[in-house]
Design a protein around this motif. Structure first.
Motif, PDB file in Angstrom:
ATOM      1  N   UNK A 112       0.829  -1.198   0.000  1.00  0.00           N
ATOM      2  CA  UNK A 112       0.000   0.000   0.000  1.00  0.00           C
ATOM      3  C   UNK A 112       0.867   1.254   0.000  1.00  0.00           C
ATOM      4  N   UNK A 113       0.224   2.369  -0.291  1.00  0.00           N
ATOM      5  CA  UNK A 113       0.886   3.665  -0.238  1.00  0.00           C
ATOM      6  C   UNK A 113       0.022   4.635   0.548  1.00  0.00           C
ATOM      7  N   UNK A 114       0.641   5.677   1.042  1.00  0.00           N
ATOM      8  CA  UNK A 114      -0.065   6.777   1.690  1.00  0.00           C
ATOM      9  C   UNK A 114      -0.078   7.947   0.716  1.00  0.00           C
ATOM     10  N   UNK A 115      -1.228   8.569   0.551  1.00  0.00           N
ATOM     11  CA  UNK A 115      -1.346   9.762  -0.282  1.00  0.00           C
ATOM     12  C   UNK A 115      -1.719  10.929   0.618  1.00  0.00           C
ATOM     13  N   UNK A 116      -0.945  12.011   0.541  1.00  0.00           N
ATOM     14  CA  UNK A 116      -1.185  13.135   1.430  1.00  0.00           C
ATOM     15  C   UNK A 116      -0.722  14.444   0.800  1.00  0.00           C
ATOM     16  N   UNK A 117      -0.856  15.504   1.562  1.00  0.00           N
ATOM     17  CA  UNK A 117      -0.583  16.861   1.065  1.00  0.00           C
ATOM     18  C   UNK A 117       0.652  17.501   1.684  1.00  0.00           C
ATOM     19  N   UNK A 118       1.308  16.823   2.629  1.00  0.00           N
ATOM     20  CA  UNK A 118       2.307  17.477   3.483  1.00  0.00           C
ATOM     21  C   UNK A 118       3.703  16.886   3.284  1.00  0.00           C
ATOM     22  N   UNK A 119       4.514  17.467   2.403  1.00  0.00           N
ATOM     23  CA  UNK A 119       5.851  16.926   2.142  1.00  0.00           C
ATOM     24  C   UNK A 119       6.758  16.910   3.364  1.00  0.00           C
ATOM     25  N   UNK A 120       6.571  17.841   4.288  1.00  0.00           N
ATOM     26  CA  UNK A 120       7.443  17.894   5.462  1.00  0.00           C
ATOM     27  C   UNK A 120       7.142  16.807   6.484  1.00  0.00           C
ATOM     28  N   UNK A 164      -4.897  12.587  -8.466  1.00  0.00           N
ATOM     29  CA  UNK A 164      -3.672  12.503  -9.267  1.00  0.00           C
ATOM     30  C   UNK A 164      -2.569  11.781  -8.505  1.00  0.00           C
ATOM     31  N   UNK A 165      -2.443  12.059  -7.229  1.00  0.00           N
ATOM     32  CA  UNK A 165      -1.417  11.396  -6.410  1.00  0.00           C
ATOM     33  C   UNK A 165      -1.748   9.912  -6.228  1.00  0.00           C
ATOM     34  N   UNK A 166      -3.025   9.588  -6.098  1.00  0.00           N
ATOM     35  CA  UNK A 166      -3.430   8.173  -5.998  1.00  0.00           C
ATOM     36  C   UNK A 166      -3.027   7.404  -7.253  1.00  0.00           C
ATOM     37  N   UNK A 167      -3.292   8.003  -8.414  1.00  0.00           N
ATOM     38  CA  UNK A 167      -2.925   7.343  -9.668  1.00  0.00           C
ATOM     39  C   UNK A 167      -1.421   7.151  -9.762  1.00  0.00           C
ATOM     40  N   UNK A 168      -0.675   8.156  -9.305  1.00  0.00           N
ATOM     41  CA  UNK A 168       0.793   8.051  -9.294  1.00  0.00           C
ATOM     42  C   UNK A 168       1.237   6.885  -8.401  1.00  0.00           C
ATOM     43  N   UNK A 169       0.608   6.729  -7.250  1.00  0.00           N
ATOM     44  CA  UNK A 169       0.976   5.647  -6.326  1.00  0.00           C
ATOM     45  C   UNK A 169       0.683   4.289  -6.937  1.00  0.00           C
ATOM     46  N   UNK A 170      -0.415   4.175  -7.656  1.00  0.00           N
ATOM     47  CA  UNK A 170      -0.759   2.907  -8.311  1.00  0.00           C
ATOM     48  C   UNK A 170       0.206   2.613  -9.446  1.00  0.00           C
ATOM     49  N   UNK A 171       0.488   3.626 -10.262  1.00  0.00           N
ATOM     50  CA  UNK A 171       1.293   3.429 -11.469  1.00  0.00           C
ATOM     51  C   UNK A 171       2.771   3.225 -11.174  1.00  0.00           C
ATOM     52  N   UNK A 172       3.310   3.927 -10.184  1.00  0.00           N
ATOM     53  CA  UNK A 172       4.767   3.929  -9.981  1.00  0.00           C
ATOM     54  C   UNK A 172       5.232   3.193  -8.729  1.00  0.00           C
ATOM     55  N   UNK A 173       4.328   2.989  -7.771  1.00  0.00           N
ATOM     56  CA  UNK A 173       4.720   2.342  -6.522  1.00  0.00           C
ATOM     57  C   UNK A 173       4.169   0.927  -6.395  1.00  0.00           C
ATOM     58  N   UNK A 174       3.297   0.544  -7.303  1.00  0.00           N
ATOM     59  CA  UNK A 174       2.685  -0.774  -7.210  1.00  0.00           C
ATOM     60  C   UNK A 174       1.719  -0.915  -6.060  1.00  0.00           C
ATOM     61  N   UNK A 175       1.114   0.192  -5.643  1.00  0.00           N
ATOM     62  CA  UNK A 175       0.188   0.154  -4.507  1.00  0.00           C
ATOM     63  C   UNK A 175      -1.079  -0.608  -4.878  1.00  0.00           C
ATOM     64  N   UNK A 176      -1.469  -1.542  -4.031  1.00  0.00           N
ATOM     65  CA  UNK A 176      -2.716  -2.291  -4.210  1.00  0.00           C
ATOM     66  C   UNK A 176      -3.788  -1.809  -3.241  1.00  0.00           C
ATOM     67  N   UNK A 177      -3.453  -0.828  -2.447  1.00  0.00           N
ATOM     68  CA  UNK A 177      -4.389  -0.111  -1.581  1.00  0.00           C
ATOM     69  C   UNK A 177      -3.744   1.223  -1.257  1.00  0.00           C
ATOM     70  N   UNK A 178      -4.586   2.203  -0.953  1.00  0.00           N
ATOM     71  CA  UNK A 178      -4.081   3.538  -0.662  1.00  0.00           C
ATOM     72  C   UNK A 178      -4.783   4.067   0.585  1.00  0.00           C
ATOM     73  N   UNK A 179      -3.998   4.633   1.481  1.00  0.00           N
ATOM     74  CA  UNK A 179      -4.541   5.342   2.644  1.00  0.00           C
ATOM     75  C   UNK A 179      -4.435   6.839   2.367  1.00  0.00           C
ATOM     76  N   UNK A 180      -5.541   7.552   2.544  1.00  0.00           N
ATOM     77  CA  UNK A 180      -5.491   9.007   2.452  1.00  0.00           C
ATOM     78  C   UNK A 180      -4.990   9.532   3.793  1.00  0.00           C
TER      79      UNK A 180
END
Length: 219
Positions: A112-120, A164-180
């Motif tokens: 899985x990947x985490x998708x968020x707004x806070x780079x820091x 857009x970030x979710x799609x990036x996580x699926x396409x480039x990280x191989x995420x099979x689930x995403x946590x916002x």
């Protein structure tokens, strides 16, 4: 009647109300969700310094919480600030939204990947995933483009940036689930559920489910 207390570790009362409403909608009929905001801090947690301050603010609520004990507490910021401290001081189960969201996303060793707004906060999110035992399955953190405050100022802008970030996580990280990754992202998270071929985990409802399970089994 079961009573769960949602704590918003930032000071924004409107955000507290929004998150409480999401939690109440996700809860069983016999469960009441109360809510409290941090007594001090910032209206939006965007960096490590604010996260540390939020942890102290959350722990400062322990006495007030213990005076009218709930059946469970939910910490509704994705860094789970103050979680360990409250667990030490309260007799009820304490659940973090990152803890719950990652547990659902990584169920069955699913990547899985985490998708968020806070780079820091990428470093703290990664460290949290490792601490919760997801080091082998958490593929990374995908970020929205642009300044966090500007992105979050408009709901539709936020939803599209997260998508857009979710799609990036699926396409480039191989995420099979995403946590916002964020309590204040709760409404946007709900808007993304049907847009992708992988589960999109909204962390506040996940925390309600985990808090209920802990209460029912005596945690």
């Amino acid at each position: 009647m079961t009573r769960l207390l949602l704590i918003n570790p930032n000071t924004n009362a409107a955000t507290t109300g929004m998150m409480r409403a999401i939690a109440q909608a996700a809860a069983p009929r016999d469960t009441l969700i109360d809510a409290m905001s941090a007594p001090y801090g910032v209206p939006l947690i965007t960096n490590e310094e604010a996260l540390l301050q939020a942890a102290k603010a959350v722990q400062a609520l322990a006495g007030a919480i213990a005076s009218v004990p709930p059946d469970g507490v939910i910490i509704s910021a994705f860094g789970d600030p103050g979680l360990a401290g409250l667990r030490h001081r309260l007799s009820c189960p304490v659940t973090g939204i990152a803890e719950a969201g990652m547990a659902e996303a990584g169920s069955g060793k699913r990547p899985f990947a985490v998708v968020t707004t806070t780079p820091d906060l990428v470093g703290s999110i990664t460290a949290l995933a490792q601490a919760y035992g997801h080091g082998a399955t958490m593929r990374g953190v995908a970020l929205t483009d642009g300044d966090v405050h500007a992105v979050m100022a408009d709901h539709e802008t936020l939803v599209e940036a997260l998508a857009k970030a979710c799609q990036h996580a699926i396409d480039t990280m191989g995420a099979e689930a995403i946590v916002i990754g964020g309590g204040p992202l709760g409404q946007a998270a709900q808007s993304l559920n049907l847009r992708f071929p992988v589960p999109i985990i909204a962390p506040i409802p996940a925390a309600v489910r985990l808090a209920q399970k802990r209460y029912m089994r005596g945690f």
